[in-house]
Scaffold this motif. Sequence first.
Motif, PDB file in Angstrom:
ATOM      1  N   ASP A   1      -4.929  -9.081  22.921  1.00 45.90           N
ATOM      2  CA  ASP A   1      -5.589 -10.403  22.211  1.00 45.90           C
ATOM      3  C   ASP A   1      -7.379 -10.578  22.781  1.00 45.90           C
ATOM      4  O   ASP A   1      -8.307 -10.309  21.821  1.00 45.90           O
ATOM      5  CB  ASP A   1      -5.217 -12.014  22.718  1.00 45.90           C
ATOM      6  N   HIS A   2      -7.292  -9.753  24.244  1.00 48.89           N
ATOM      7  CA  HIS A   2      -8.920  -9.545  24.948  1.00 48.89           C
ATOM      8  C   HIS A   2      -9.478  -8.504  24.205  1.00 48.89           C
ATOM      9  O   HIS A   2     -10.116  -8.151  23.759  1.00 48.89           O
ATOM     10  CB  HIS A   2      -8.483  -9.365  25.978  1.00 48.89           C
TER      11      HIS A   2
ATOM     12  N   GLY B   1      -8.754  -7.373  21.372  1.00 46.63           N
ATOM     13  CA  GLY B   1      -8.711  -7.397  19.790  1.00 46.63           C
ATOM     14  C   GLY B   1     -10.271  -8.511  19.438  1.00 46.63           C
ATOM     15  O   GLY B   1     -11.513  -8.293  18.587  1.00 46.63           O
ATOM     16  N   ARG B   2     -10.525  -9.778  20.453  1.00 45.64           N
ATOM     17  CA  ARG B   2     -12.221 -10.046  19.992  1.00 45.64           C
ATOM     18  C   ARG B   2     -13.278  -9.441  20.746  1.00 45.64           C
ATOM     19  O   ARG B   2     -14.116  -9.251  20.562  1.00 45.64           O
ATOM     20  CB  ARG B   2     -11.826 -11.036  21.812  1.00 45.64           C
TER      21      ARG B   2
ATOM     22  N   THR C   1      -7.843 -17.561  11.864  1.00 48.69           N
ATOM     23  CA  THR C   1      -6.592 -16.585  13.090  1.00 48.69           C
ATOM     24  C   THR C   1      -7.105 -15.049  11.931  1.00 48.69           C
ATOM     25  O   THR C   1      -6.443 -14.680  11.016  1.00 48.69           O
ATOM     26  CB  THR C   1      -6.290 -16.685  13.393  1.00 48.69           C
TER      27      THR C   1
ATOM     28  N   VAL D   1      -6.926  -6.753  15.786  1.00 54.55           N
ATOM     29  CA  VAL D   1      -7.854  -7.638  16.266  1.00 54.55           C
ATOM     30  C   VAL D   1      -6.603  -8.142  16.007  1.00 54.55           C
ATOM     31  O   VAL D   1      -7.135  -9.998  15.964  1.00 54.55           O
ATOM     32  CB  VAL D   1      -9.189  -8.117  15.207  1.00 54.55           C
TER      33      VAL D   1
ATOM     34  N   SER E   1      -7.291 -12.680  16.732  1.00 56.81           N
ATOM     35  CA  SER E   1      -8.593 -13.199  17.727  1.00 56.81           C
ATOM     36  C   SER E   1      -9.103 -14.520  16.382  1.00 56.81           C
ATOM     37  O   SER E   1      -8.658 -14.234  15.230  1.00 56.81           O
ATOM     38  CB  SER E   1      -9.910 -12.033  17.000  1.00 56.81           C
TER      39      SER E   1
ATOM     40  N   CYS F   1     -13.655  -7.231  17.795  1.00 55.86           N
ATOM     41  CA  CYS F   1     -14.444  -7.996  16.894  1.00 55.86           C
ATOM     42  C   CYS F   1     -15.961  -8.012  16.906  1.00 55.86           C
ATOM     43  O   CYS F   1     -16.955  -7.747  16.221  1.00 55.86           O
ATOM     44  CB  CYS F   1     -14.136  -8.873  16.739  1.00 55.86           C
ATOM     45  N   SER F   2     -15.939  -8.145  18.375  1.00 56.14           N
ATOM     46  CA  SER F   2     -18.100  -8.862  18.859  1.00 56.14           C
ATOM     47  C   SER F   2     -18.182  -6.959  18.943  1.00 56.14           C
ATOM     48  O   SER F   2     -19.766  -7.164  18.269  1.00 56.14           O
ATOM     49  CB  SER F   2     -17.091  -8.701  20.416  1.00 56.14           C
TER      50      SER F   2
END
Length: 373
Positions: free
Chosen positions: A210-211, A213-214, A316, A322, A325, A217-218
Amino acid sequence: MNISFSEVFKKFRRERELTQEQAAEAFSVSTQAVSRWENGQTSPDITLLPIIAEYFGVSIETLLGVDSEKRKALHEQYMNDFETAIKSGRVNDCIEIARAGLKEFPHSYELMNALMEALFKSGEKSAGNPDWEENREKHKQEIGSLGEKILAGCTDDDLRLRVKIRLANLYCNDFNDLEKGRKILETLPPIESCYEENIQSALRGDELLDHYGRRICSSVGCLQYYIQAMMIEGTGIDPVYTAEERIRLMKVIEDIQALVFDEGDNGLFNLTVSERYFETVIPDLISLDRLDEALAYSEKACDYLENYYELPEWYTYTTPLVRGSVGQTIWHTADSRSRAQIILDDMLSKECYSALNGNERFAKVKERINSLD
Protein backbone atom coordinates in the motif's frame (compact mmCIF):
# COMPACT_ATOMS: atom_id res chain seq x y z
CA MET A 1 -6.68 29.52 42.88
CA ASN A 2 -2.99 28.78 43.42
CA ILE A 3 -2.88 25.44 41.60
CA SER A 4 -4.96 26.61 38.63
CA PHE A 5 -3.09 29.88 38.27
CA SER A 6 0.30 28.20 38.54
CA GLU A 7 -0.47 25.79 35.70
CA VAL A 8 -1.98 28.44 33.45
CA PHE A 9 0.78 30.97 34.07
CA LYS A 10 3.51 28.42 33.39
CA LYS A 11 1.78 27.35 30.16
CA PHE A 12 1.51 30.91 28.84
CA ARG A 13 5.09 31.73 29.83
CA ARG A 14 6.42 28.70 27.99
CA GLU A 15 4.29 29.42 24.92
CA ARG A 16 5.91 32.86 24.80
CA GLU A 17 9.30 31.17 25.31
CA LEU A 18 10.02 33.41 28.30
CA THR A 19 12.44 32.46 31.03
CA GLN A 20 11.34 33.02 34.62
CA GLU A 21 13.79 35.92 34.73
CA GLN A 22 12.20 37.55 31.67
CA ALA A 23 8.71 37.07 33.09
CA ALA A 24 9.82 38.60 36.37
CA GLU A 25 11.17 41.64 34.53
CA ALA A 26 7.94 41.98 32.50
CA PHE A 27 5.82 42.10 35.67
CA SER A 28 8.31 44.00 37.85
CA VAL A 29 8.67 41.23 40.42
CA SER A 30 11.55 39.03 41.51
CA THR A 31 12.49 35.77 39.83
CA GLN A 32 11.78 34.05 43.15
CA ALA A 33 8.22 35.40 43.08
CA VAL A 34 7.63 33.93 39.61
CA SER A 35 9.07 30.61 40.76
CA ARG A 36 6.72 30.54 43.77
CA TRP A 37 3.73 31.34 41.52
CA GLU A 38 4.54 28.41 39.27
CA ASN A 39 5.12 26.07 42.20
CA GLY A 40 1.73 27.01 43.62
CA GLN A 41 3.28 28.36 46.81
CA THR A 42 1.94 31.91 46.40
CA SER A 43 -0.23 33.96 44.07
CA PRO A 44 0.42 37.38 42.54
CA ASP A 45 -1.10 40.45 44.12
CA ILE A 46 -4.64 40.94 42.84
CA THR A 47 -3.63 44.27 41.28
CA LEU A 48 -1.16 42.39 39.06
CA LEU A 49 -3.78 40.07 37.55
CA PRO A 50 -5.10 42.56 34.94
CA ILE A 51 -1.52 43.37 33.90
CA ILE A 52 -0.58 39.69 33.51
CA ALA A 53 -3.83 38.91 31.67
CA GLU A 54 -3.32 41.80 29.24
CA TYR A 55 0.30 40.78 28.65
CA PHE A 56 -0.73 37.26 27.62
CA GLY A 57 -3.81 38.50 25.76
CA VAL A 58 -6.33 36.51 27.81
CA SER A 59 -9.11 37.22 30.28
CA ILE A 60 -8.52 37.20 34.03
CA GLU A 61 -10.91 34.24 34.22
CA THR A 62 -8.73 32.28 31.82
CA LEU A 63 -5.61 33.26 33.74
CA LEU A 64 -7.16 31.91 36.93
CA GLY A 65 -8.14 28.65 35.26
CA VAL A 66 -11.85 29.34 35.54
CA ASP A 67 -13.81 27.03 33.22
CA SER A 68 -10.58 25.82 31.66
CA GLU A 69 -12.30 22.71 30.32
CA LYS A 70 -14.99 24.84 28.70
CA ARG A 71 -12.30 27.03 27.15
CA LYS A 72 -10.56 23.97 25.78
CA ALA A 73 -13.83 22.65 24.37
CA LEU A 74 -14.57 26.04 22.78
CA HIS A 75 -11.15 26.09 21.10
CA GLU A 76 -11.72 22.58 19.77
CA GLN A 77 -15.11 23.64 18.45
CA TYR A 78 -13.57 26.50 16.48
CA MET A 79 -11.02 24.11 14.96
CA ASN A 80 -13.69 21.50 14.15
CA ASP A 81 -15.92 24.13 12.54
CA PHE A 82 -12.95 25.31 10.49
CA GLU A 83 -12.13 21.78 9.30
CA THR A 84 -15.76 21.18 8.33
CA ALA A 85 -15.86 24.42 6.35
CA ILE A 86 -12.54 23.87 4.58
CA LYS A 87 -13.50 20.33 3.57
CA SER A 88 -16.72 21.59 2.01
CA GLY A 89 -14.91 24.39 0.19
CA ARG A 90 -16.42 27.30 2.18
CA VAL A 91 -13.28 29.44 2.28
CA ASN A 92 -15.03 32.68 3.27
CA ASP A 93 -16.67 30.87 6.20
CA CYS A 94 -13.24 29.56 7.18
CA ILE A 95 -11.89 33.11 7.38
CA GLU A 96 -14.80 34.21 9.59
CA ILE A 97 -14.45 31.18 11.88
CA ALA A 98 -10.70 31.66 12.32
CA ARG A 99 -11.07 35.40 13.02
CA ALA A 100 -13.80 34.76 15.59
CA GLY A 101 -11.63 32.11 17.23
CA LEU A 102 -8.65 34.44 17.46
CA LYS A 103 -10.76 37.02 19.27
CA GLU A 104 -11.32 34.41 21.96
CA PHE A 105 -7.84 32.86 21.76
CA PRO A 106 -5.48 35.56 20.44
CA HIS A 107 -2.36 33.47 21.09
CA SER A 108 -3.56 30.22 19.51
CA TYR A 109 -1.02 29.24 16.88
CA GLU A 110 -3.46 26.65 15.52
CA LEU A 111 -6.05 29.34 14.81
CA MET A 112 -3.40 31.67 13.38
CA ASN A 113 -2.38 28.91 11.00
CA ALA A 114 -6.02 28.24 10.14
CA LEU A 115 -6.56 31.89 9.25
CA MET A 116 -3.33 31.94 7.28
CA GLU A 117 -4.44 28.87 5.32
CA ALA A 118 -7.89 30.32 4.57
CA LEU A 119 -6.53 33.71 3.47
CA PHE A 120 -3.96 31.96 1.29
CA LYS A 121 -6.66 29.74 -0.22
CA SER A 122 -8.88 32.73 -1.01
CA GLY A 123 -6.10 34.09 -3.23
CA GLU A 124 -5.46 30.93 -5.24
CA LYS A 125 -6.70 30.84 -8.81
CA SER A 126 -6.99 27.05 -8.63
CA ALA A 127 -9.58 27.41 -5.85
CA GLY A 128 -12.02 28.88 -8.37
CA ASN A 129 -12.56 32.15 -6.51
CA PRO A 130 -13.51 34.90 -9.00
CA ASP A 131 -11.87 37.50 -6.72
CA TRP A 132 -8.65 35.54 -6.24
CA GLU A 133 -6.35 38.28 -7.60
CA GLU A 134 -7.91 40.96 -5.42
CA ASN A 135 -7.81 38.68 -2.37
CA ARG A 136 -4.21 37.73 -3.00
CA GLU A 137 -3.13 41.36 -2.98
CA LYS A 138 -5.45 42.32 -0.10
CA HIS A 139 -4.36 39.55 2.27
CA LYS A 140 -0.66 39.10 1.54
CA GLN A 141 0.55 41.44 4.32
CA GLU A 142 -1.67 39.75 6.90
CA ILE A 143 -0.59 36.28 5.77
CA GLY A 144 3.05 37.29 6.13
CA SER A 145 2.46 38.80 9.57
CA LEU A 146 0.65 35.67 10.78
CA GLY A 147 3.40 33.41 9.46
CA GLU A 148 6.18 35.40 11.10
CA LYS A 149 4.28 35.48 14.40
CA ILE A 150 3.83 31.71 14.37
CA LEU A 151 7.49 31.06 13.58
CA ALA A 152 8.57 33.49 16.32
CA GLY A 153 6.66 31.72 19.08
CA CYS A 154 5.33 28.29 18.10
CA THR A 155 7.33 25.21 19.10
CA ASP A 156 5.20 22.61 17.27
CA ASP A 157 7.55 21.25 14.58
CA ASP A 158 4.78 20.03 12.28
CA LEU A 159 2.93 23.35 12.38
CA ARG A 160 6.14 25.30 11.86
CA LEU A 161 6.99 23.18 8.82
CA ARG A 162 3.63 23.88 7.15
CA VAL A 163 3.89 27.59 7.91
CA LYS A 164 7.43 27.80 6.53
CA ILE A 165 6.34 26.33 3.19
CA ARG A 166 3.39 28.70 2.89
CA LEU A 167 5.40 31.73 4.01
CA ALA A 168 8.27 31.01 1.61
CA ASN A 169 5.76 30.67 -1.22
CA LEU A 170 4.32 34.06 -0.26
CA TYR A 171 7.69 35.82 -0.22
CA CYS A 172 8.78 34.32 -3.55
CA ASN A 173 5.55 34.71 -5.51
CA ASP A 174 3.74 37.69 -3.96
CA PHE A 175 6.56 39.89 -2.68
CA ASN A 176 9.12 38.72 -5.26
CA ASP A 177 11.61 38.46 -2.40
CA LEU A 178 13.40 35.35 -3.60
CA GLU A 179 16.23 35.74 -1.12
CA LYS A 180 13.92 35.79 1.89
CA GLY A 181 11.83 32.91 0.57
CA ARG A 182 14.88 30.84 -0.22
CA LYS A 183 16.33 31.46 3.23
CA ILE A 184 13.20 29.91 4.78
CA LEU A 185 13.16 26.99 2.34
CA GLU A 186 16.78 26.17 3.11
CA THR A 187 15.75 25.41 6.72
CA LEU A 188 13.38 22.64 5.59
CA PRO A 189 14.48 19.03 6.08
CA PRO A 190 15.82 17.28 2.95
CA ILE A 191 13.41 14.91 1.21
CA GLU A 192 15.48 11.86 2.10
CA SER A 193 14.87 12.49 5.81
CA CYS A 194 11.08 12.71 5.61
CA TYR A 195 8.62 10.15 6.95
CA GLU A 196 7.33 8.98 3.56
CA GLU A 197 10.84 8.21 2.32
CA ASN A 198 11.81 6.11 5.33
CA ILE A 199 8.71 4.47 6.84
CA GLN A 200 8.97 1.56 4.39
CA SER A 201 11.69 0.05 6.58
CA ALA A 202 9.07 -0.60 9.26
CA LEU A 203 6.40 -2.01 6.92
CA ARG A 204 5.75 -5.54 5.69
CA GLY A 205 3.24 -7.39 3.51
CA ASP A 206 0.12 -5.57 2.32
CA GLU A 207 1.00 -2.50 4.36
CA LEU A 208 4.28 -2.18 2.46
CA LEU A 209 2.54 -2.69 -0.90
CA ASP A 210 0.00 0.00 0.00
CA HIS A 211 2.86 2.35 0.85
CA TYR A 212 4.57 1.69 -2.47
CA GLY A 213 1.28 2.33 -4.26
CA ARG A 214 0.84 5.70 -2.56
CA ARG A 215 4.41 6.67 -3.38
CA ILE A 216 3.93 5.74 -7.05
CA CYS A 217 0.74 7.84 -7.17
CA SER A 218 2.57 10.75 -5.59
CA SER A 219 5.59 10.43 -7.89
CA VAL A 220 3.46 10.32 -11.03
CA GLY A 221 1.53 13.38 -9.85
CA CYS A 222 4.75 15.29 -9.11
CA LEU A 223 6.24 14.49 -12.53
CA GLN A 224 3.06 15.59 -14.30
CA TYR A 225 2.86 18.75 -12.18
CA TYR A 226 6.41 19.83 -13.03
CA ILE A 227 5.86 19.26 -16.75
CA GLN A 228 2.65 21.32 -16.59
CA ALA A 229 4.43 24.06 -14.65
CA MET A 230 7.12 24.28 -17.33
CA MET A 231 4.45 24.31 -20.05
CA ILE A 232 2.54 27.19 -18.52
CA GLU A 233 4.96 29.22 -16.41
CA GLY A 234 8.35 28.54 -17.95
CA THR A 235 11.09 30.30 -16.00
CA GLY A 236 8.83 33.08 -14.77
CA ILE A 237 10.53 35.48 -17.18
CA ASP A 238 9.75 34.38 -20.73
CA PRO A 239 7.70 31.50 -22.20
CA VAL A 240 9.94 28.49 -22.70
CA TYR A 241 7.78 26.49 -25.09
CA THR A 242 5.92 27.25 -28.29
CA ALA A 243 2.28 26.27 -28.81
CA GLU A 244 3.39 23.20 -30.77
CA GLU A 245 5.72 22.12 -27.97
CA ARG A 246 3.05 22.64 -25.29
CA ILE A 247 0.67 20.40 -27.21
CA ARG A 248 3.34 17.67 -27.38
CA LEU A 249 4.13 18.03 -23.66
CA MET A 250 0.46 17.55 -22.82
CA LYS A 251 0.62 14.27 -24.73
CA VAL A 252 3.65 13.29 -22.61
CA ILE A 253 1.63 13.94 -19.44
CA GLU A 254 -1.15 11.66 -20.70
CA ASP A 255 1.36 8.98 -21.72
CA ILE A 256 2.82 8.98 -18.21
CA GLN A 257 -0.68 8.49 -16.80
CA ALA A 258 -1.34 5.60 -19.18
CA LEU A 259 1.95 3.88 -18.27
CA VAL A 260 0.94 3.54 -14.62
CA PHE A 261 -2.86 3.62 -14.45
CA ASP A 262 -5.36 1.33 -16.12
CA GLU A 263 -7.96 2.91 -18.39
CA GLY A 264 -10.88 4.21 -16.35
CA ASP A 265 -8.74 4.57 -13.19
CA ASN A 266 -7.70 8.20 -13.63
CA GLY A 267 -9.28 9.67 -10.50
CA LEU A 268 -8.63 13.39 -10.03
CA PHE A 269 -6.50 13.38 -13.20
CA ASN A 270 -9.84 13.53 -15.05
CA LEU A 271 -10.35 17.06 -13.74
CA THR A 272 -6.81 18.38 -14.05
CA VAL A 273 -6.33 17.19 -17.64
CA SER A 274 -9.69 18.59 -18.76
CA GLU A 275 -8.78 21.96 -17.24
CA ARG A 276 -5.39 21.92 -18.95
CA TYR A 277 -7.03 21.17 -22.30
CA PHE A 278 -9.45 24.08 -22.01
CA GLU A 279 -6.87 26.51 -20.58
CA THR A 280 -3.85 25.73 -22.75
CA VAL A 281 -4.03 23.02 -25.41
CA ILE A 282 -7.24 24.05 -27.19
CA PRO A 283 -6.29 27.77 -27.31
CA ASP A 284 -2.89 26.70 -28.70
CA LEU A 285 -4.57 24.63 -31.42
CA ILE A 286 -6.88 27.52 -32.28
CA SER A 287 -3.87 29.86 -32.53
CA LEU A 288 -2.35 27.43 -35.05
CA ASP A 289 -5.64 27.39 -37.00
CA ARG A 290 -6.05 23.66 -36.33
CA LEU A 291 -9.74 24.00 -35.56
CA ASP A 292 -10.73 20.37 -36.19
CA GLU A 293 -8.15 19.23 -33.64
CA ALA A 294 -9.33 21.93 -31.23
CA LEU A 295 -12.87 20.57 -31.49
CA ALA A 296 -11.64 17.00 -30.99
CA TYR A 297 -9.74 18.01 -27.86
CA SER A 298 -12.80 19.89 -26.60
CA GLU A 299 -14.82 16.69 -26.88
CA LYS A 300 -12.06 14.69 -25.24
CA ALA A 301 -11.90 17.21 -22.39
CA CYS A 302 -15.64 16.75 -21.89
CA ASP A 303 -15.13 12.98 -21.65
CA TYR A 304 -12.57 13.50 -18.88
CA LEU A 305 -14.79 16.02 -17.09
CA GLU A 306 -17.79 13.68 -17.18
CA ASN A 307 -15.63 10.89 -15.76
CA TYR A 308 -14.62 13.21 -12.91
CA TYR A 309 -18.26 13.98 -12.09
CA GLU A 310 -19.02 10.26 -11.88
CA LEU A 311 -16.43 9.78 -9.11
CA PRO A 312 -17.62 9.45 -5.51
CA GLU A 313 -16.22 11.85 -2.91
CA TRP A 314 -13.66 9.19 -1.98
CA TYR A 315 -12.46 6.65 -4.52
CA THR A 316 -9.99 3.77 -4.49
CA TYR A 317 -7.60 2.94 -7.33
CA THR A 318 -7.77 -0.60 -8.75
CA THR A 319 -4.69 -0.51 -11.02
CA PRO A 320 -2.27 -3.25 -9.75
CA LEU A 321 0.68 -0.90 -9.21
CA VAL A 322 -1.32 1.47 -7.01
CA ARG A 323 -4.11 -0.83 -5.83
CA GLY A 324 -5.73 0.39 -2.62
CA SER A 325 -4.52 4.00 -2.84
CA VAL A 326 -7.32 6.42 -2.01
CA GLY A 327 -8.19 9.74 -3.66
CA GLN A 328 -10.65 12.54 -2.92
CA THR A 329 -12.64 14.65 -5.38
CA ILE A 330 -13.39 17.61 -3.09
CA TRP A 331 -11.73 20.90 -4.02
CA HIS A 332 -11.64 24.05 -1.90
CA THR A 333 -13.17 27.25 -3.17
CA ALA A 334 -14.93 30.40 -2.10
CA ASP A 335 -16.90 30.29 -5.38
CA SER A 336 -20.51 29.13 -5.36
CA ARG A 337 -20.29 27.92 -8.97
CA SER A 338 -19.72 24.27 -9.83
CA ARG A 339 -16.36 23.22 -11.20
CA ALA A 340 -17.93 22.63 -14.61
CA GLN A 341 -19.48 26.11 -14.63
CA ILE A 342 -16.16 27.70 -13.71
CA ILE A 343 -14.47 25.88 -16.60
CA LEU A 344 -17.22 26.94 -19.00
CA ASP A 345 -17.19 30.59 -17.87
CA ASP A 346 -13.40 30.73 -18.09
CA MET A 347 -13.47 29.17 -21.55
CA LEU A 348 -16.09 31.58 -22.88
CA SER A 349 -14.16 34.56 -21.47
CA LYS A 350 -11.21 33.76 -23.76
CA GLU A 351 -11.44 35.59 -27.06
CA CYS A 352 -9.81 32.71 -28.96
CA TYR A 353 -12.87 30.50 -28.43
CA SER A 354 -14.94 32.82 -30.62
CA ALA A 355 -13.32 30.99 -33.55
CA LEU A 356 -15.46 27.96 -32.65
CA ASN A 357 -18.75 29.82 -32.25
CA GLY A 358 -21.46 28.62 -34.61
CA ASN A 359 -19.93 25.15 -34.85
CA GLU A 360 -22.37 22.37 -33.95
CA ARG A 361 -19.70 20.25 -32.26
CA PHE A 362 -18.65 23.17 -30.06
CA ALA A 363 -22.28 23.92 -29.19
CA LYS A 364 -22.61 20.30 -28.08
CA VAL A 365 -19.47 20.65 -25.94
CA LYS A 366 -21.01 23.63 -24.12
CA GLU A 367 -24.25 21.71 -23.61
CA ARG A 368 -22.37 18.76 -22.12
CA ILE A 369 -20.52 20.99 -19.66
CA ASN A 370 -23.71 22.81 -18.67
CA SER A 371 -25.42 19.49 -17.98
CA LEU A 372 -22.84 18.69 -15.29
CA ASP A 373 -24.10 21.38 -12.87
